[in-house]
Enzyme design. Structure first.
Site, PDB file in Angstrom:
ATOM      1  N   HIS A  87       0.824  -1.204   0.000  1.00 56.84           N
ATOM      2  CA  HIS A  87       0.000   0.000   0.000  1.00 56.84           C
ATOM      3  C   HIS A  87       0.865   1.265   0.000  1.00 56.84           C
ATOM      4  O   HIS A  87       1.812   1.370   0.784  1.00 56.84           O
ATOM      5  CB  HIS A  87      -0.887  -0.022   1.258  1.00 56.84           C
ATOM      6  CG  HIS A  87      -1.880   1.087   1.339  1.00 56.84           C
ATOM      7  ND1 HIS A  87      -2.037   1.866   2.454  1.00 56.84           N
ATOM      8  CD2 HIS A  87      -2.795   1.543   0.435  1.00 56.84           C
ATOM      9  CE1 HIS A  87      -2.995   2.735   2.253  1.00 56.84           C
ATOM     10  NE2 HIS A  87      -3.478   2.567   1.036  1.00 56.84           N
ATOM     11  N   HIS A 128      -0.932  11.587  -1.745  1.00 51.58           N
ATOM     12  CA  HIS A 128      -2.203  11.202  -1.117  1.00 51.58           C
ATOM     13  C   HIS A 128      -3.015  12.405  -0.692  1.00 51.58           C
ATOM     14  O   HIS A 128      -4.202  12.517  -1.010  1.00 51.58           O
ATOM     15  CB  HIS A 128      -1.932  10.296   0.092  1.00 51.58           C
ATOM     16  CG  HIS A 128      -3.180   9.781   0.740  1.00 51.58           C
ATOM     17  ND1 HIS A 128      -3.895  10.512   1.673  1.00 51.58           N
ATOM     18  CD2 HIS A 128      -3.874   8.629   0.572  1.00 51.58           C
ATOM     19  CE1 HIS A 128      -4.955   9.817   2.044  1.00 51.58           C
ATOM     20  NE2 HIS A 128      -4.963   8.670   1.403  1.00 51.58           N
TER      21      HIS A 128
HETATM   22  O1  G3P Z   1      -6.621   2.063  -2.954  1.00 53.21           O
HETATM   23  C1  G3P Z   1      -7.016   1.712  -1.700  1.00 53.21           C
HETATM   24  C2  G3P Z   1      -6.631   2.671  -0.618  1.00 53.21           C
HETATM   25  O2  G3P Z   1      -5.386   3.232  -0.879  1.00 53.21           O
HETATM   26  C3  G3P Z   1      -7.644   3.742  -0.420  1.00 53.21           C
HETATM   27  O3  G3P Z   1      -7.388   4.570   0.675  1.00 53.21           O
HETATM   28  O4  G3P Z   1      -6.702   6.721   1.627  1.00 53.21           O
HETATM   29  O5  G3P Z   1      -5.067   4.874   1.521  1.00 53.21           O
HETATM   30  O6  G3P Z   1      -5.745   6.056  -0.546  1.00 53.21           O
HETATM   31  P1  G3P Z   1      -6.176   5.599   0.808  1.00 53.21           P
HETATM   32 MG    MG Z   2      -4.725   4.859  -2.081  1.00 54.71          MG
END
Ligand code: G3P
Ligand code: MG
Length: 257
Positions: A10, A52
């Site tokens: 992630h 982000h």
């Molecule tokens: O793509 C899934 C996830 O990344 C969504 O939440 O806030 O971490 O971008 P966020």
């Molecule tokens: Mg994301």
């Protein structure tokens, strides 16, 4: 069948490196992750960059809106110091740089289109178009004879924004899309059909086994964010979830399943 990697780092390198940077993706690789999720928004001059938050302060020092700065200005900004002094040379990464790095190292990408409010269409369009331009041969192969193998060679574009997904579909329909939703919306199927999505991406915390079964039985992929314990990973995989992204690349092995 889910043609993509099942376990995805992630924001590049999860909690082991500064998010949405090349250093993060490199860190993921060092843990064996050849699959990455990252977030993309546009600079003031319309260049997609990895970021982000729409405002400075958390991962890049300063105040104000990211969208007010050009790609050249952003590329000079420090996106690593907040995480630790060892990363002080790490800069904001452009989407083009991330694609080049991932292609070079055989890293699959789940590109989250994260538009700043008001730029949904433009962001979806630019991200999809750039992806298509960088994967010309893979797109052609997928169109000529679609299979799990040809799909796996293409990045997957996901977004919470239906506008962005619609724009991506218009700009580069052959690049697969996924509908992101924090909870499974009543109209999840309609949303997927509308943008011809291949999968639903959702927060594992709010997913039920019944919802998982319904989505799978309808023929869609099901992917969760952000799973950070082995116990939870085992639970949702047993429900039929196809894959998930994790921050804990140190805890959950890339080849767990
Ligand atoms: O793509 C899934 C996830 O990344 C969504 O939440 O806030 O971490 O971008 P966020
Ligand atoms: Mg994301």
């Amino acid at each position: 069948m889910w043609p993509y990697p099942k376990i995805v780092a992630h924001r590049g390198g999860g909690t082991m490196a500064p998010e949405n940077t090349l250093a993060g993706i490199r860190c993921g690789l060092s843990y064996g992750f050849r699959a990455v999720e990252f977030d993309v928004m546009l600079s003031s001059d319309g260049v997609p960059i990895l970021m982000h938050d729409p405002v400075f302060g958390r991962t890049v020092r300063g105040m104000g809106k990211v969208e007010a700065f050009t790609a050249a200005q952003l590329s000079a900004m420090d996106a690593g110091s907040w995480f630790g002094s060892a990363f002080s040379g790490v800069r904001v990464c452009t989407f083009a740089q991330a694609i080049a790095f991932c292609r070079q190292h055989g890293v699959w990408m789940n590109v989250e289109i994260k538009p700043v409010e008001g730029y949904e269409v433009e962001t979806g369009h630019v991200v999809a178009q750039m992806t298509q331009a960088c994967f010309v041969a893979e797109v052609a192969a997928h169109i000529a004879a679609p299979s799990a193998l040809t799909a796996a060679n293409l990045p997957l574009l996901s977004s919470f924004s239906m506008e962005a997904l619609r724009a991506a579909q218009v700009a580069a329909g052959a690049i697969p899309r996924a509908c992101l939703m924090s909870t499974i919306a009543d109209n999840w199927l309609q949303r997927c059909q509308e943008v011809e999505a291949v999968s639903v991406h959702t927060n594992h915390k709010f997913l039920s086994p019944v919802q998982a079964t319904t989505i799978k039985e309808s023929g869609y992929g099901l992917f969760c964010y952000t799973v950070n314990s082995l116990k939870r990973a085992g639970e949702i995989l047993a429900w039929g979830v196809d894959g998930f992204c994790t921050d804990r690349i140190d805890l959950i092995a890339a080849d767990l399943v």
